[in-house]
Design an enzyme around this catalytic site. Structure first.
Site, short mmCIF file in Angstrom:
data_model
loop_
_atom_site.label_atom_id
_atom_site.label_comp_id
_atom_site.label_asym_id
_atom_site.label_seq_id
_atom_site.Cartn_x
_atom_site.Cartn_y
_atom_site.Cartn_z
N HIS A 117 20.81 25.50 -52.84
CA HIS A 117 19.67 24.64 -52.48
C HIS A 117 20.05 23.37 -51.72
CE1 HIS A 117 21.03 22.43 -55.98
NE2 HIS A 117 20.37 21.40 -55.49
C1 UD1 Z 1 16.72 17.33 -55.56
C2 UD1 Z 1 17.92 16.38 -55.56
C3 UD1 Z 1 19.20 17.19 -55.66
C4 UD1 Z 1 19.18 18.13 -56.84
C5 UD1 Z 1 17.94 19.01 -56.71
C6 UD1 Z 1 17.80 20.01 -57.80
C7 UD1 Z 1 17.62 14.35 -54.22
C8 UD1 Z 1 18.04 13.67 -52.99
N1 UD1 Z 1 18.00 15.63 -54.32
O1 UD1 Z 1 16.79 18.11 -54.38
O2 UD1 Z 1 20.28 16.30 -55.84
O3 UD1 Z 1 20.33 18.92 -56.86
O4 UD1 Z 1 16.80 18.14 -56.70
O5 UD1 Z 1 16.67 20.80 -57.60
O6 UD1 Z 1 17.00 13.75 -55.07
N2 UD1 Z 1 9.56 21.35 -54.26
C9 UD1 Z 1 8.63 22.16 -54.88
N3 UD1 Z 1 8.37 21.92 -56.20
C10 UD1 Z 1 8.96 20.96 -56.92
C11 UD1 Z 1 9.89 20.13 -56.28
C12 UD1 Z 1 10.18 20.34 -54.95
O7 UD1 Z 1 8.08 23.06 -54.29
O8 UD1 Z 1 8.67 20.82 -58.11
C13 UD1 Z 1 9.88 21.61 -52.84
C14 UD1 Z 1 9.16 20.71 -51.89
O9 UD1 Z 1 8.83 21.45 -50.77
C15 UD1 Z 1 10.20 19.65 -51.52
C16 UD1 Z 1 11.49 20.45 -51.62
O10 UD1 Z 1 11.27 21.40 -52.66
O11 UD1 Z 1 9.96 19.12 -50.27
C17 UD1 Z 1 12.67 19.62 -51.97
O12 UD1 Z 1 12.42 18.82 -53.14
P1 UD1 Z 1 13.13 17.38 -53.29
O13 UD1 Z 1 12.77 16.76 -54.56
O14 UD1 Z 1 12.91 16.60 -52.05
O15 UD1 Z 1 14.67 17.72 -53.28
P2 UD1 Z 1 15.52 18.94 -53.87
O16 UD1 Z 1 16.00 19.77 -52.75
O17 UD1 Z 1 14.85 19.63 -55.00
#
Ligand code: UD1
Length: 364
Positions: free
Chosen positions: A207
């Protein structure tokens, strides 16, 4: 009575705050401990199931921030957490890990003169292209108490000139959860549901932006997964970020009954799959540590690790960002070149108790 707010925002935070919550629940005469969920992760599969399985209560506060660019997400949390701090005036806030919620809440508190404690401090990948590395550096530089999981963290903080009295080597709270919940994970039926046999499958997670947001790299990962299925059956719980990146890719995984693409799993199901798999291929930070504790071979598709103890002492193999190298390592493992790891110092299930002890003493 002291008031403490512990912050969690994203999936890898929840297993870190659970043992802290539990350890404080033995000291309700001295501390009012509350949880703030920033809402960074909001899907049931990325958040609610973890609270339930880790026996965490409904958070006292939920900032409901959700997804966005780094600036939008971090700024949203900063604004909302500042309001909460002004109305609640805690004596200390505790943050864990390295996600955007970690730095946003630490910054809000530090500017208001509220003491901050960072759990899982001192880890460094020395790769500033990783958003987590920026979060780690900034959080550590403004936190008052720094709780460290492994010797490299002590050295890094020392090299950065952090005064020794701020640093505490207390062990790994994520391993507290793993050790505490492993028995319960045994009782899950996930292996039957997925028709998996112990030692007969490879577990994959991916991821990181460096792997998902570059189409060329993601295409190479898709091909790597097809190749992994040549060794053993592959199980791949797909993170939402990866799912949407894969949907946009011009190459999709070949239909193959040896590859199981599934939804993100709950904590207990994932622990069970990790314990009984043949090996893990991942780019996660936490999974490198969990596999080391479990003695499971882990191939990490990243240029660097901020958790070097998993390579030096544990069962982690760093492949760099090359899927070719990762496949070579997997092939070597199947030829018998496995690492015999051991459990790093202080990964004994008691880290949160030690942290709470230090915090209580700091109030005296
Ligand atoms: C975040 C953390 C990362 C961690 C990861 C675990 C930061 C910078 N990164 O990355 O260190 O390893 O979490 O998962 O804080 N989304 C959903 N549902 C959710 C959450 C996110 O669909 O409940 C999707 C959204 O489209 C979002 C994307 O996932 O834009 C990324 O989510 P985000 O919280 O920005 O970062 P992660 O890649 O999850």
């Amino acid at each position: 009575m002291k008031k403490i707010i512990t912050v969690a925002g994203a999936r890898p935070n929840f297993m870190k705050i659970a043992p802290i919550y539990k350890a404080f629940s033995k000291h309700t005469d001295k501390v009012k401990h509350m949880i703030c969920h920033t809402g960074q992760h909001y899907d049931k599969k990325m958040s609610d199931v973890f609270f339930r399985q880790l026996e965490l209560p409904e958070p006292e506060f939920n900032l409901g921030i959700g997804s966005g660019s780094h600036a939008v997400q971090t700024a949203g949390i900063l604004v909302e957490f500042e309001k909460l701090l002004i109305s609640e005036r805690p004596d200390l806030i505790i943050v864990v890990g390295d996600v955007n919620s970690t730095i946003a809440c630490t910054l809000a508190a530090a500017k208001l003169g509220i003491r901050t404690a960072h759990v899982e401090s001192g880890l460094r990948s020395f790769d500033r292209a990783m958003p987590e590395e920026i979060n780690r550096l900034l959080t550590d530089s403004i936190s008052d108490m720094l709780f460290v999981t492994e010797p490299s963290g002590l050295q890094n903080l020392k090299n950065e000139g952090v005064p020794a009295e701020k640093i505490f080597f207390t062990g790994n709270v994520m391993i507290d959860s793993l050790a505490g919940f492993l028995d319960r994970a045994e009782n899950t039926t996930i292996m039957d549901e997925l028709k998996l046999k112990a030692g007969e499958y490879i577990l994959v997670t991916m991821h990181r932006p460096s792997n998902t947001d570059n189409p060329e790299q993601l295409r190479a990962i898709v091909e790597m997964i097809e190749n992994l299925a040549g060794f053993k059956e592959v199980v791949f719980p797909v993170h939402p970020r990866t799912k949407s990146a894969m949907e946009k890719l011009d190459k999709s995984l070949k239909q193959n009954n040896r590859i199981k693409l599934i939804e993100p799993l709950g904590y207990l199901d994932f622990l069970k799959l990790m314990k009984y798999c043949d090996l893990v291929v991942t780019d996660s930070g936490g999974i490198q540590e969990e596999t080391t504790y479990l003695g499971v071979q882990c191939v990490t598709l990243r240029k660097s690790t901020e958790r070097p103890v998993t390579v030096d002492v544990g069962t982690n193999h760093l492949a760099g960002d090359s899927t070719k190298t990762a496949l070579e390592i997997v092939s070597q493992i199947y030829k018998g070149n496995k690492k015999t790891g051991r459990i790093p110092e202080l990964w004994d299930g008691k880290a949160a108790e030690r942290i709470v002890e230090v915090i209580l003493k700091s109030f005296e």
